[in-house]
Design a protein around this motif. Structure first.
Motif, PDB file in Angstrom:
ATOM      1  N   VAL A  61       0.835  -1.195   0.000  1.00 34.29           N
ATOM      2  CA  VAL A  61       0.000   0.000   0.000  1.00 34.29           C
ATOM      3  C   VAL A  61       0.871   1.247   0.000  1.00 34.29           C
ATOM      4  CG1 VAL A  61      -1.769   1.310   1.243  1.00 34.29           C
ATOM      5  CG2 VAL A  61      -1.832  -1.205   1.254  1.00 34.29           C
ATOM      6  N   CYS A  62       0.694   2.069  -1.037  1.00 38.67           N
ATOM      7  CA  CYS A  62       1.409   3.338  -1.131  1.00 38.67           C
ATOM      8  C   CYS A  62       0.398   4.445  -1.396  1.00 38.67           C
ATOM      9  CB  CYS A  62       2.472   3.289  -2.236  1.00 38.67           C
ATOM     10  SG  CYS A  62       1.795   3.090  -3.893  1.00 38.67           S
ATOM     11  N   MET A  63       0.848   5.668  -1.347  1.00 41.53           N
ATOM     12  CA  MET A  63      -0.046   6.793  -1.582  1.00 41.53           C
ATOM     13  C   MET A  63      -0.583   6.740  -3.005  1.00 41.53           C
ATOM     14  SD  MET A  63      -0.298   8.174   1.297  1.00 41.53           S
ATOM     15  CE  MET A  63      -1.338   9.528   0.763  1.00 41.53           C
ATOM     16  N   GLY A  64      -1.886   6.976  -3.125  1.00 38.47           N
ATOM     17  CA  GLY A  64      -2.527   6.999  -4.430  1.00 38.47           C
ATOM     18  C   GLY A  64      -2.994   5.645  -4.928  1.00 38.47           C
ATOM     19  N   CYS A  65      -2.662   4.578  -4.209  1.00 41.62           N
ATOM     20  CA  CYS A  65      -3.065   3.251  -4.687  1.00 41.62           C
ATOM     21  C   CYS A  65      -4.472   2.910  -4.214  1.00 41.62           C
ATOM     22  CB  CYS A  65      -2.073   2.179  -4.267  1.00 41.62           C
ATOM     23  SG  CYS A  65      -2.156   1.735  -2.548  1.00 41.62           S
ATOM     24  N   GLU A  66      -5.097   1.993  -4.943  1.00 40.37           N
ATOM     25  CA  GLU A  66      -6.398   1.485  -4.556  1.00 40.37           C
ATOM     26  C   GLU A  66      -6.161   0.218  -3.742  1.00 40.37           C
ATOM     27  OE1 GLU A  66     -10.240   1.542  -7.099  1.00 40.37           O
ATOM     28  OE2 GLU A  66      -9.328  -0.443  -7.373  1.00 40.37           O
ATOM     29  N   VAL A  67      -6.790   0.137  -2.587  1.00 37.50           N
ATOM     30  CA  VAL A  67      -6.585  -0.969  -1.655  1.00 37.50           C
ATOM     31  C   VAL A  67      -7.906  -1.679  -1.395  1.00 37.50           C
ATOM     32  CG1 VAL A  67      -5.732  -1.625   0.626  1.00 37.50           C
ATOM     33  CG2 VAL A  67      -4.889   0.464  -0.451  1.00 37.50           C
ATOM     34  N   GLU A  68      -7.877  -2.982  -1.505  1.00 38.42           N
ATOM     35  CA  GLU A  68      -9.024  -3.776  -1.082  1.00 38.42           C
ATOM     36  C   GLU A  68      -8.614  -4.446   0.216  1.00 38.42           C
ATOM     37  OE1 GLU A  68     -10.845  -7.765  -2.770  1.00 38.42           O
ATOM     38  OE2 GLU A  68     -11.475  -6.038  -3.987  1.00 38.42           O
ATOM     39  N   PHE A  69      -9.434  -4.273   1.247  1.00 37.26           N
ATOM     40  CA  PHE A  69      -9.122  -4.863   2.542  1.00 37.26           C
ATOM     41  C   PHE A  69     -10.377  -5.420   3.176  1.00 37.26           C
ATOM     42  CE2 PHE A  69     -10.251  -0.514   3.495  1.00 37.26           C
ATOM     43  CZ  PHE A  69     -10.980  -0.607   4.657  1.00 37.26           C
ATOM     44  N   ARG A  70     -10.151  -6.313   4.123  1.00 35.74           N
ATOM     45  CA  ARG A  70     -11.250  -6.930   4.857  1.00 35.74           C
ATOM     46  C   ARG A  70     -11.204  -6.482   6.307  1.00 35.74           C
ATOM     47  NH1 ARG A  70      -9.886 -12.136   4.274  1.00 35.74           N
ATOM     48  NH2 ARG A  70      -8.657 -12.043   6.157  1.00 35.74           N
ATOM     49  N   ASP A  71     -12.361  -6.101   6.835  1.00 39.93           N
ATOM     50  CA  ASP A  71     -12.509  -5.850   8.257  1.00 39.93           C
ATOM     51  C   ASP A  71     -12.635  -7.232   8.888  1.00 39.93           C
ATOM     52  OD1 ASP A  71     -13.667  -5.605  10.831  1.00 39.93           O
ATOM     53  OD2 ASP A  71     -14.574  -3.685  10.302  1.00 39.93           O
ATOM     54  N   ASP A  72     -11.621  -7.667   9.600  1.00 39.69           N
ATOM     55  CA  ASP A  72     -11.598  -9.022  10.138  1.00 39.69           C
ATOM     56  C   ASP A  72     -12.616  -9.237  11.253  1.00 39.69           C
ATOM     57  OD1 ASP A  72      -9.656  -9.624   8.295  1.00 39.69           O
ATOM     58  OD2 ASP A  72      -7.994  -9.466   9.717  1.00 39.69           O
ATOM     59  N   MET A  73     -13.185  -8.174  11.794  1.00 43.35           N
ATOM     60  CA  MET A  73     -14.197  -8.299  12.842  1.00 43.35           C
ATOM     61  C   MET A  73     -15.568  -8.607  12.233  1.00 43.35           C
ATOM     62  SD  MET A  73     -12.248  -7.830  15.345  1.00 43.35           S
ATOM     63  CE  MET A  73     -11.176  -6.838  16.322  1.00 43.35           C
ATOM     64  N   THR A  74     -15.859  -7.982  11.075  1.00 48.55           N
ATOM     65  CA  THR A  74     -17.183  -8.127  10.456  1.00 48.55           C
ATOM     66  C   THR A  74     -17.165  -8.960   9.177  1.00 48.55           C
ATOM     67  OG1 THR A  74     -16.949  -6.156   9.073  1.00 48.55           O
ATOM     68  CG2 THR A  74     -17.846  -5.844  11.312  1.00 48.55           C
ATOM     69  N   GLY A  75     -15.976  -9.116   8.573  1.00 52.94           N
ATOM     70  CA  GLY A  75     -15.870  -9.821   7.299  1.00 52.94           C
ATOM     71  C   GLY A  75     -16.154  -8.928   6.105  1.00 52.94           C
ATOM     72  N   ARG A  76     -16.509  -7.684   6.356  1.00 52.09           N
ATOM     73  CA  ARG A  76     -16.825  -6.734   5.274  1.00 52.09           C
ATOM     74  C   ARG A  76     -15.571  -6.395   4.473  1.00 52.09           C
ATOM     75  NH1 ARG A  76     -18.261  -0.500   5.940  1.00 52.09           N
ATOM     76  NH2 ARG A  76     -18.832  -0.056   3.793  1.00 52.09           N
ATOM     77  N   VAL A  77     -15.694  -6.453   3.150  1.00 46.45           N
ATOM     78  CA  VAL A  77     -14.592  -6.102   2.255  1.00 46.45           C
ATOM     79  C   VAL A  77     -14.864  -4.724   1.670  1.00 46.45           C
ATOM     80  CG1 VAL A  77     -13.388  -6.722   0.126  1.00 46.45           C
ATOM     81  CG2 VAL A  77     -14.058  -8.509   1.742  1.00 46.45           C
ATOM     82  N   GLN A  78     -13.844  -3.874   1.691  1.00 51.90           N
ATOM     83  CA  GLN A  78     -13.952  -2.515   1.162  1.00 51.90           C
ATOM     84  C   GLN A  78     -12.819  -2.252   0.191  1.00 51.90           C
ATOM     85  OE1 GLN A  78     -14.427  -0.522   5.289  1.00 51.90           O
ATOM     86  NE2 GLN A  78     -15.152   0.971   3.778  1.00 51.90           N
ATOM     87  N   LYS A  79     -13.067  -1.339  -0.739  1.00 53.34           N
ATOM     88  CA  LYS A  79     -12.036  -0.884  -1.662  1.00 53.34           C
ATOM     89  C   LYS A  79     -11.955   0.632  -1.528  1.00 53.34           C
ATOM     90  CE  LYS A  79     -11.562  -3.111  -5.532  1.00 53.34           C
ATOM     91  NZ  LYS A  79     -11.671  -3.610  -6.900  1.00 53.34           N
ATOM     92  N   VAL A  80     -10.765   1.148  -1.227  1.00 53.51           N
ATOM     93  CA  VAL A  80     -10.557   2.582  -1.056  1.00 53.51           C
ATOM     94  C   VAL A  80      -9.273   2.999  -1.764  1.00 53.51           C
ATOM     95  CG1 VAL A  80     -11.742   2.649   1.188  1.00 53.51           C
ATOM     96  CG2 VAL A  80      -9.268   2.325   1.115  1.00 53.51           C
ATOM     97  N   THR A  81      -9.140   4.290  -1.987  1.00 57.94           N
ATOM     98  CA  THR A  81      -7.902   4.854  -2.506  1.00 57.94           C
ATOM     99  C   THR A  81      -7.286   5.679  -1.391  1.00 57.94           C
ATOM    100  OG1 THR A  81      -8.796   4.921  -4.743  1.00 57.94           O
ATOM    101  CG2 THR A  81      -6.869   6.300  -4.308  1.00 57.94           C
ATOM    102  N   LEU A  82      -6.011   5.455  -1.107  1.00 60.55           N
ATOM    103  CA  LEU A  82      -5.315   6.161  -0.030  1.00 60.55           C
ATOM    104  C   LEU A  82      -4.733   7.462  -0.580  1.00 60.55           C
ATOM    105  CD1 LEU A  82      -4.559   5.937   2.960  1.00 60.55           C
ATOM    106  CD2 LEU A  82      -2.419   4.868   2.246  1.00 60.55           C
ATOM    107  N   VAL A  83      -5.147   8.596   0.006  1.00 60.54           N
ATOM    108  CA  VAL A  83      -4.768   9.909  -0.520  1.00 60.54           C
ATOM    109  C   VAL A  83      -4.301  10.842   0.591  1.00 60.54           C
ATOM    110  CG1 VAL A  83      -6.357   9.722  -2.495  1.00 60.54           C
ATOM    111  CG2 VAL A  83      -7.148  10.775  -0.357  1.00 60.54           C
ATOM    112  N   TYR A  84      -3.788  12.003   0.170  1.00 61.97           N
ATOM    113  CA  TYR A  84      -3.429  13.052   1.119  1.00 61.97           C
ATOM    114  C   TYR A  84      -4.710  13.754   1.571  1.00 61.97           C
ATOM    115  CZ  TYR A  84       1.327  12.144  -0.246  1.00 61.97           C
ATOM    116  OH  TYR A  84       2.524  11.523  -0.451  1.00 61.97           O
TER     117      TYR A  84
END
Length: 142
Positions: A61-84
């Motif tokens: 994961v670096c700045m500007g990349c799109e990240v798909e991650f899982r909330d291990d508590m709920t199992g929910r998967v999200q896709k976000v872009t990490l920005v300033y």
């Protein structure tokens, strides 16, 4: 191997030289306005493995990349872009590195998990599932 933050150890993270430099400036600039998040980001920067200038690790994961991650508590998967912070727009899935989840994500490789604490004090755990790198021009220092 996953290390739990509850035990005091955090997983190893890797940053590009450009990201490390820009994020160091950001952490210093934010020290007066959001001191808790600035301190958290500074801690991450202090423990990061910084790549040589011009080098970039795949699947990290670096700045500007799109990240798909899982909330291990709920199992929910999200896709976000990490920005300033000035580029953040939660409605568009663009989250600031100066948020608890943004700081937790920066530098993590695919498959790695980390424990983090929300602004309300809740403990969470996430796992990075996929990283899509930003376009080359977005990775270059401004």
């Amino acid at each position: 191997m996953t290390k739990r933050t509850a035990g005091g150890a955090k997983p190893r993270i890797t940053l590009t030289a450009a990201d490390h430099e820009k994020l160091s400036v950001l952490a210093n600039a934010a020290a007066n306005t959001v001191p808790d998040m600035a301190a958290e980001l500074a801690e991450e920067l202090d423990r990061a493995h910084v790549l040589s200038k011009g080098k970039h690790a795949a699947d990290v994961v670096c700045m500007g990349c799109e990240v798909e991650f899982r909330d291990d508590m709920t199992g929910r998967v999200q896709k976000v872009t990490l920005v300033y912070p000035n580029e953040a727009d939660i409605a568009k899935g663009r989250i600031s590195v100066l948020t608890p989840i943004g700081t937790a994500l920066i530098g993590l490789p695919v498959g790695q998990s980390i424990d983090w604490t929300t602004r309300t004090g809740d403990s969470k755990r996430l796992t990075v599932l996929q990283v899509q790198e930003p376009a080359v021009e977005e990775r270059q220092p401004a």
